[in-house]
Design an enzyme around this catalytic site. Structure first.
Site, PDB file in Angstrom:
ATOM      1  N   LYS A  56     -12.496  27.517 -23.202  1.00  0.00           N
ATOM      2  CA  LYS A  56     -12.908  26.996 -24.506  1.00  0.00           C
ATOM      3  C   LYS A  56     -11.674  26.796 -25.380  1.00  0.00           C
ATOM      4  O   LYS A  56     -10.587  27.300 -25.076  1.00  0.00           O
ATOM      5  CB  LYS A  56     -13.878  27.962 -25.184  1.00  0.00           C
ATOM      6  CG  LYS A  56     -13.314  29.353 -25.441  1.00  0.00           C
ATOM      7  CD  LYS A  56     -14.346  30.256 -26.096  1.00  0.00           C
ATOM      8  CE  LYS A  56     -13.747  31.629 -26.390  1.00  0.00           C
ATOM      9  NZ  LYS A  56     -14.669  32.502 -27.121  1.00  0.00           N
ATOM     10  N   ARG A  74     -23.317  39.069 -33.700  1.00  0.00           N
ATOM     11  CA  ARG A  74     -22.902  37.696 -33.978  1.00  0.00           C
ATOM     12  C   ARG A  74     -23.998  36.763 -33.493  1.00  0.00           C
ATOM     13  O   ARG A  74     -24.698  36.152 -34.276  1.00  0.00           O
ATOM     14  CB  ARG A  74     -21.557  37.412 -33.289  1.00  0.00           C
ATOM     15  CG  ARG A  74     -20.893  36.112 -33.719  1.00  0.00           C
ATOM     16  CD  ARG A  74     -19.468  36.013 -33.166  1.00  0.00           C
ATOM     17  NE  ARG A  74     -19.405  36.073 -31.709  1.00  0.00           N
ATOM     18  CZ  ARG A  74     -18.266  36.060 -31.014  1.00  0.00           C
ATOM     19  NH1 ARG A  74     -17.099  36.025 -31.657  1.00  0.00           N
ATOM     20  NH2 ARG A  74     -18.285  36.112 -29.700  1.00  0.00           N
ATOM     21  N   TYR A  90      11.271  22.182 -49.939  1.00  0.00           N
ATOM     22  CA  TYR A  90      10.401  22.046 -51.093  1.00  0.00           C
ATOM     23  C   TYR A  90      10.404  23.320 -51.942  1.00  0.00           C
ATOM     24  O   TYR A  90      10.382  24.441 -51.412  1.00  0.00           O
ATOM     25  CB  TYR A  90       8.957  21.774 -50.644  1.00  0.00           C
ATOM     26  CG  TYR A  90       8.737  20.409 -50.052  1.00  0.00           C
ATOM     27  CD1 TYR A  90       8.911  19.266 -50.825  1.00  0.00           C
ATOM     28  CD2 TYR A  90       8.345  20.263 -48.723  1.00  0.00           C
ATOM     29  CE1 TYR A  90       8.701  18.001 -50.287  1.00  0.00           C
ATOM     30  CE2 TYR A  90       8.133  19.007 -48.173  1.00  0.00           C
ATOM     31  CZ  TYR A  90       8.318  17.884 -48.955  1.00  0.00           C
ATOM     32  OH  TYR A  90       8.114  16.627 -48.424  1.00  0.00           O
ATOM     33  N   MET A 121       5.457  19.552 -43.260  1.00  0.00           N
ATOM     34  CA  MET A 121       4.430  19.032 -42.353  1.00  0.00           C
ATOM     35  C   MET A 121       4.973  18.764 -40.964  1.00  0.00           C
ATOM     36  O   MET A 121       4.342  19.107 -39.956  1.00  0.00           O
ATOM     37  CB  MET A 121       3.832  17.745 -42.925  1.00  0.00           C
ATOM     38  CG  MET A 121       2.736  17.147 -42.045  1.00  0.00           C
ATOM     39  SD  MET A 121       2.079  15.596 -42.690  1.00  0.00           S
ATOM     40  CE  MET A 121       1.189  16.204 -44.134  1.00  0.00           C
TER      41      MET A 121
END
Length: 828
Positions: free
Chosen positions: A496, A594, A722, A771
């Site tokens: 998964k 859950r 930044y 980024m």
């Protein structure tokens, strides 16, 4: 070629059945790798978890007629087969190949040591291939099984053999010595690799030295103190032991290294030998390559090669491709790049890897001339054609004058489309990317053909930040956990979340090939992708949504049902589709709270499940909340007891056997009593376990790499990034690297919380992570250069360390790696 009678005589076995003369030329140990059924001898190996005798029936139907067995066989079922009975099939394999080795009287080089075995073997091949017809170990075939398969390759046309041998525990080298029986020995070095099975390093050295008991010469480096002392003791104890050929940088030796000078891309090495000063130059600068080259130099000198020949060939040594790489290609293709060496042995291995790939129906091979085979071109390329035919290759692009002259061998293969080119340049000039669509392409060539140029044309252009996935490490980790399971316990592999960030069909193909029992995905679309990529094994969907029920039914996926609501909805969907006995998995809640049915739900659940034949329960399972935590062992046991009660009641009412599973990776080792019918292996498969003793046995799977795009020199007071969050307090050098939060390198690593490896040294992240990039302080790494490789995590910087810096867990780091980061898969 041998036959059953001659092999039985060599093994002193019992010939249970002989049905006539049948030539034997190939040993088959893995039923999935059958290529030449008529001439194969199947030897079924037996381990704690797997008895390969179960594959005899399948192989007989496919045309195999020669078998060595260690168990009774119903001979009436196999009237056309030869069977030899022995006590132990692995021992028989060793005996058979040792007998085969005795048929040859040629120089045989045996190589052992902690590191460098494969490099030394391949470099010796490069250095000597013009002088001899050489047979050598394929890749790193140096184990109790790999060595026999290597030595079995010896043929009458061979003039020199080079085999490597590795061991992991005492007693193993005795077997390998009888099989290899080297006349020339090389002991590369000694280190801590694979030391777990030995009392100390001297025991490991002495065990490895057994390989050279009957050798004429042993080449080694005196600078390893323990190795030198053990070699001298070994030599003194042996009445007819090998002559010693030593080299050293520190003391007198047969080959005394007096100077090494590293230039930009070369190393110049000066030495004295028999009173003469000699020089070589190699196109490498790392210490490992220098050491490996000196071992090769010593061997060349021992063989009496002229120094000018040695110099010329050493300067031409090339990198050794230690792995097969699987990459994304143009036009939805997959590309397997193995473009640096080519012989029949390595071609067979590459075709085996190609066979594992099920994502495309079309399989293409780009192949060059095979050089220095010692066989006539007609015989050689007929064998190659047989390999392609047996592996179901659809397209062949052959490059080279020799293979082109033998095109008839390939044109006779039904269904094979073939093209022929005399040179790589000719192919590149006519290259059209649109000719390759939705296919798996194996690029396999001798290094002089420069097939790396073809690889660049076929591979999808990638961002310089990549995640390397070691498929060999995954398979070894899976095998390790399997070795800890009870004999009848099945294994479900968790793929998964894009296989914990590692990929989808690439990982599933591997697991399917290695016989894992089940796969588990989070959502139906992940399962659909695997089905479309050719994965046929059972797949459980852990989070089925009503909107996905149609896809689940169409693609034969198996949903987890965890509540009465979703159970009733799915039953209605199955009824509407006109299906019955559709496989499902029932989730019980034993304390995770859950998803799952609780105790009070069981009566109604039984009533619904037994009301008809719409569904068939494949498994009943639950999740452990804290199996890795010793402080929670009592709660884990409580969960186990509750699961026993609930699953027993359910199974009793169903009236048929279902698979029960509750153990995750941590529970496999910490709570073996909970292994039950199946376990679910997740993060452990990818090389991560919370238990230190288990972690030490696992191999690193994932390596996230990027590169330095620019270096900058800053004065005190200048700032970076930044918000100007980092200020230089001294004259500094910064490196901008090509990774940012869009790649999955989260902002939490900024401001010196995270670090990366450059040239083996940690460099802190400075300022905030942007980024697409971030900056490192490399003032303390003056050798850093633009374009240098940067390790974000991997073998020497574990992902667990990054998780600790980020105050997170390894799962989050791995699954957070962006899809824009290209995955490169490789098999060692």
């Amino acid at each position: 070629m041998y036959n059953a009678a001659s092999i039985n005589k060599a093994l002193k076995g019992e010939l249970l059945q002989e049905t006539g003369f049948s030539e034997i030329g190939h040993i088959l140990l893995d039923s999935r790798k059958l290529i030449f059924p008529e001439t194969s001898l199947f030897i079924p190996l037996v381990s704690a978890r797997r008895n390969a005798h179960q594959y005899i029936d399948e192989l007989y139907r496919k045309g195999v007629s020669n078998f060595i067995v260690s168990e009774p066989v119903p001979l009436e079922k196999y009237p056309k087969a030869n069977f030899i009975l022995v006590k132990d099939t692995l021992h028989a394999l060793h005996m058979l190949v040792a007998w085969h080795r005795q048929q040859f009287n040629i120089p045989v080089i045996g190589i052992t040591g902690s590191n460098g075995k494969t490099i030394v073997k391949e470099w010796l091949f490069q250095l000597l291939e013009k002088d001899y017809n050489i047979v050598r170990s394929p890749k790193s075939y140096n184990s109790q099984i790999g060595v026999p398969l290597s030595v079995w390759q010896m043929q009458p046309e061979n003039q020199l053999a080079i085999f490597e041998a590795g061991i992991s525990q005492p007693g193993e080298m005795v077997n390998l010595e009888k099989i290899i029986r080297p006349t020339i020995g090389i002991f590369t070095n000694i280190g801590e690799a694979h030391s777990e099975g030995f009392l100390n390093i001297r025991q490991k050295i002495n065990e490895k030295l057994i390989l050279f008991m009957k050798s004429d010469i042993l080449i080694y480096c005196k600078d390893y103190l323990a190795l030198n002392e053990c070699v001298l003791s070994f030599h003194n104890q042996m009445q007819e032991g090998p002559e010693l050929f030593s080299w050293s940088r520190k003391t007198d030796a047969d080959l005394r290294i007096i100077n090494t000078e590293k230039l930009d891309h070369h190393t110049s090495i000066e030495a004295t030998y028999k009173g003469e000063t000699l020089h070589i130059r190699i196109p490498f600068t790392d210490e490992g390559s220098v050491e490996n080259a000196i071992h090769c130099w010593a061997l060349m000198l021992y063989l009496g090669k002229e120094q000018d020949v040695i110099q010329q060939r050493m300067d031409l040594l090339s990198n050794i491709a230690m792995r097969l790489e699987l990459k994304q290609g143009i036009n939805n293709c997959s590309v397997i790049n193995d473009s640096y060496n080519l012989d029949l042995g390595s071609l067979t291995i590459a075709l085996d890897f190609l066979q594992q790939q099920q994502q495309h129906q079309v399989r293409t091979v780009i192949l060059s001339d095979i050089l220095q085979s010692g066989k006539s071109d007609a015989t050689l390329y007929e064998e190659v054609a047989d390999l392609l035919r047996q592996n179901g290759i659809n397209k062949l692009i052959a490059i080279g004058k020799n293979i082109s002259r033998e095109k008839k061998s390939f044109q006779q293969i039904e269904g094979l489309k073939s093209q022929f080119f005399n040179t790589t340049d000719e192919f590149i000039q006519q290259f059209n990317g649109d000719d390759f669509q939705f296919e798996t392409i194996l690029v396999k060539g001798s290094r002089v053909f420069e097939f790396e140029r073809i690889g660049k044309l076929l591979e999808q252009k990638a961002h310089q930040t990549i995640l390397e996935i070691n498929l060999t490490a995954i398979s070894q980790n899976v095998k390790y956990y399997q070795s800890l399971l009870k004999p009848n316990t099945k294994l479900m592999a968790m793929v998964k979340a894009f296989s914990y960030g590692s990929g989808s069909f690439e990982i599933a193909n591997l697991l399917q090939f290695h016989g894992v029992d089940y796969l588990a995905v989070a959502y139906a679309d992940e399962g659909v992708e695997l089905r479309r990529a050719g994965i046929t094994m059972p797949i459980m969907v852990m989070n089925p949504e009503p909107a996905s029920f149609d896809a689940i039914l169409h693609w034969n996926l198996e949903p987890e049902l965890y509540s009465m609501g979703i159970l009733m909805q799915f039953m209605e969907e199955v009824n509407t589709a006109g299906k019955s006995n559709f496989p499902v998995h029932i989730k019980l809640d034993t304390g995770m709270h859950r998803l799952g049915f609780v105790t009070k739900d069981i009566p109604e659940l039984i009533k619904v499940l037994t009301s008809g034949s719409v569904l068939k329960v494949q498994s009943v399972f639950s999740h452990l909340a804290a199996s890795e935590d010793p402080a929670e062992d009592a709660f884990t046991q409580q969960q186990g007891n509750l699961f026993y009660e609930m699953s027993h009641e359910l199974q009793k009412s169903l009236g048929y056997a279902v698979i029960r599973h509750i153990s995750n990776s941590a529970a496999i080792t910490r709570h073996p009593e909970l292994q039950l019918d199946m376990v679910r292996l997740g993060i452990g498969m990818y090389g991560i376990d919370s238990a230190k003793d288990i972690q030490a046995q696992l191999r690193n799977v994932s390596t996230l790499k990027t590169t330095i795009s620019q270096l900058k020199e800053l004065e005190p007071g200048e700032t970076v990034g930044y918000g100007r969050r980092w200020e230089a307090k001294r004259p500094s050098v910064t490196a901008t690297v090509r990774i940012g939060y869009a790649d999955g390198y989260v902002r939490r690593f900024g401001n010196s919380k995270g670090k990366m490896l450059i040239r083996g040294k940690l460099a802190p992240v400075i300022g905030v992570v942007a980024m697409d990039m971030c900056m490192l302080d490399v003032t303390h790494i003056p050798e850093a250069a633009e374009g240098d490789e940067v390790i974000v995590f991997g073998q020497d910087l574990p992902v667990q360390q990054l998780a600790e810096w980020a105050e997170s867990i390894p799962y989050e780091i791995l699954t957070g790696i962006s899809q824009r980061v290209k995955r490169v898969y490789f098999q060692e």
